[in-house]
Design a protein around this motif. Structure first.
Motif, PDB file in Angstrom:
ATOM      1  N   GLU A 202       0.826  -1.201   0.000  1.00  0.00           N
ATOM      2  CA  GLU A 202       0.000   0.000   0.000  1.00  0.00           C
ATOM      3  C   GLU A 202       0.863   1.255   0.000  1.00  0.00           C
ATOM      4  OE1 GLU A 202      -3.828   1.817   2.385  1.00  0.00           O
ATOM      5  OE2 GLU A 202      -2.129   1.063   3.558  1.00  0.00           O
ATOM      6  N   LYS A 292      -6.635  -0.889  -3.869  1.00  0.00           N
ATOM      7  CA  LYS A 292      -6.425   0.557  -3.982  1.00  0.00           C
ATOM      8  C   LYS A 292      -6.963   1.047  -5.332  1.00  0.00           C
ATOM      9  CE  LYS A 292      -4.241   2.644  -1.346  1.00  0.00           C
ATOM     10  NZ  LYS A 292      -4.616   3.342  -0.077  1.00  0.00           N
ATOM     11  N   ARG A 319      -8.652   4.649   1.205  1.00  0.00           N
ATOM     12  CA  ARG A 319      -8.563   3.249   1.664  1.00  0.00           C
ATOM     13  C   ARG A 319      -9.972   2.759   1.951  1.00  0.00           C
ATOM     14  NH1 ARG A 319      -5.434   1.495   7.120  1.00  0.00           N
ATOM     15  NH2 ARG A 319      -3.516   1.724   5.851  1.00  0.00           N
TER      16      ARG A 319
END
Length: 347
Positions: A202, A292, A319
């Motif tokens: 991420e 994402k 998110r």
């Protein structure tokens, strides 16, 4: 390694950059080719970097950096148009505190060290793979044969049979894809590791998308109403943009040949889906999947209009807080991935 951080990389000469870029090939899977230097510029950020090619897929070198990621406050603040749109849209769903609402949709603020890496320029579908007519027939028999014949004699651009097969018109030919229902995350990770590639975290994804920016979007804190967006068309010139439903209304402005703005290469030379219905695979430090760049269409299907509907695709640090409620199989239909090669062993 220090030369491959963004600050040092920018100050190198062309000759110094090319020497390092050629040296990276030794760290890559067999077949990686260095093509040459390219410059990418967008949203006020600029990168002169190397373009590589592996088995027909393009990769770019992205220098590493230490950056602040996540979002909890404005840098510049919204303009009047964005503020009015946002307040009106979320108020219809009982939201009174806009800033708290946005913070709840974003990843937490944190510091991250990003390693230099080669990154695949375009995403690949996880759930759908190329197939021949014979392979599709073997899997779906007469149903596929009938739909293919119908499609060939229609003017449709595309057709999808849910989690079965896809047809897409490409000139005189028909592109066929079949659903990759057998794939597991473990198998994907093992396959890519054996081939010499990794998948994004991420932190890496947020850096690649926003370059460490502290604004809500990669271009600033205000929404860009001049963009052309998939599912909406061109927004420029619209006076009424709140509450339009993409499922029950045609594109807001007639389609043209202009590309969708969120799909264009960014300042690293990377292309993103730019579509809230699609998500890109990343993982957190514990190996949990973190989609994402989208939410599977949750907000856009709710008729929230371009600003909130596209928040998952356009906001750098979005998110999806509901992601852990879905299983791997639930995401595969809309999930994409890109491969990376981390250059941590370069000396």
């Amino acid at each position: 390694m220090e030369a491959l951080t963004r600050g040092m990389w920018t100050g190198l000469s062309v000759q110094e950059k090319e020497k390092l870029l050629y040296g990276m090939i030794a760290l890559c899977p067999a077949g990686m080719e260095y093509i040459g230097l390219r410059t990418f510029e967008r949203f006020g950020q600029r990168t002169e970097t190397g373009l590589f090619l592996h088995a027909g897929r393009e990769f770019v070198f992205v220098p590493g950096d230490r950056v602040t990621l996540g979002w909890n406050q404005w840098q510049d603040g919204m303009n009047e148009e964005t503020s009015a749109d946002l307040s009106e849209t979320v108020s219809e769903y009982g939201v009174e505190d806009v800033d708290s609402f946005l913070t709840s949709q974003m990843s937490p603020v944190r510091e991250a060290a990003i390693a230099p890496m080669l990154v695949e320029c375009q995403i690949q579908s996880l759930g759908w793979i190329e197939a021949t007519e014979e392979e599709a027939l073997a899997g779906h028999g007469s149903e596929f044969a009938a739909e293919l014949e119908k499609f060939k004699h229609s003017d449709q651009k595309g057709l999808e049979q849910y989690q079965a097969f896809r047809l897409e018109r490409q000139g005189e030919k028909v592109r066929i894809q079949r659903y990759n229902e057998e794939l597991t995350l473990e198998a994907l990770l093992e396959e890519q590791a054996e081939a010499g590639f990794g998948l994004l975290t991420e932190d890496e994804w947020e850096y690649l998308y926003g370059g460490g920016c502290r604004t809500l979007f990669p271009w600033g804190d205000s929404f860009d109403y001049t963009m052309k967006l998939k599912h909406f068309g061109r927004l420029e010139g619209l006076t009424e943009i709140v509450g339009e439903s993409v499922e029950t209304n045609p594109p807001l402005v007639e389609e043209d040949d202009m590309p969708y703005h969120l799909e264009l290469p960014n300042f690293f030379g990377l292309q993103f889906a730019g579509d809230p219905y699609k998500v890109e695979l990343t993982m957190d430090s514990s190996g949990e999947v973190l989609p994402k760049g989208g939410d599977g269409g949750e907000m856009i299907c709710g008729g929230m209009g371009p600003l909130i509907g596209y928040l998952p695709a356009a906001a750098v640090y979005y998110r999806n807080s509901n992601a852990n409620e879905l299983d791997w199989e639930d995401w595969m239909d809309s999930m994409y991935y890109r491969r990376v090669i981390r250059l941590t062993d370069l000396t």
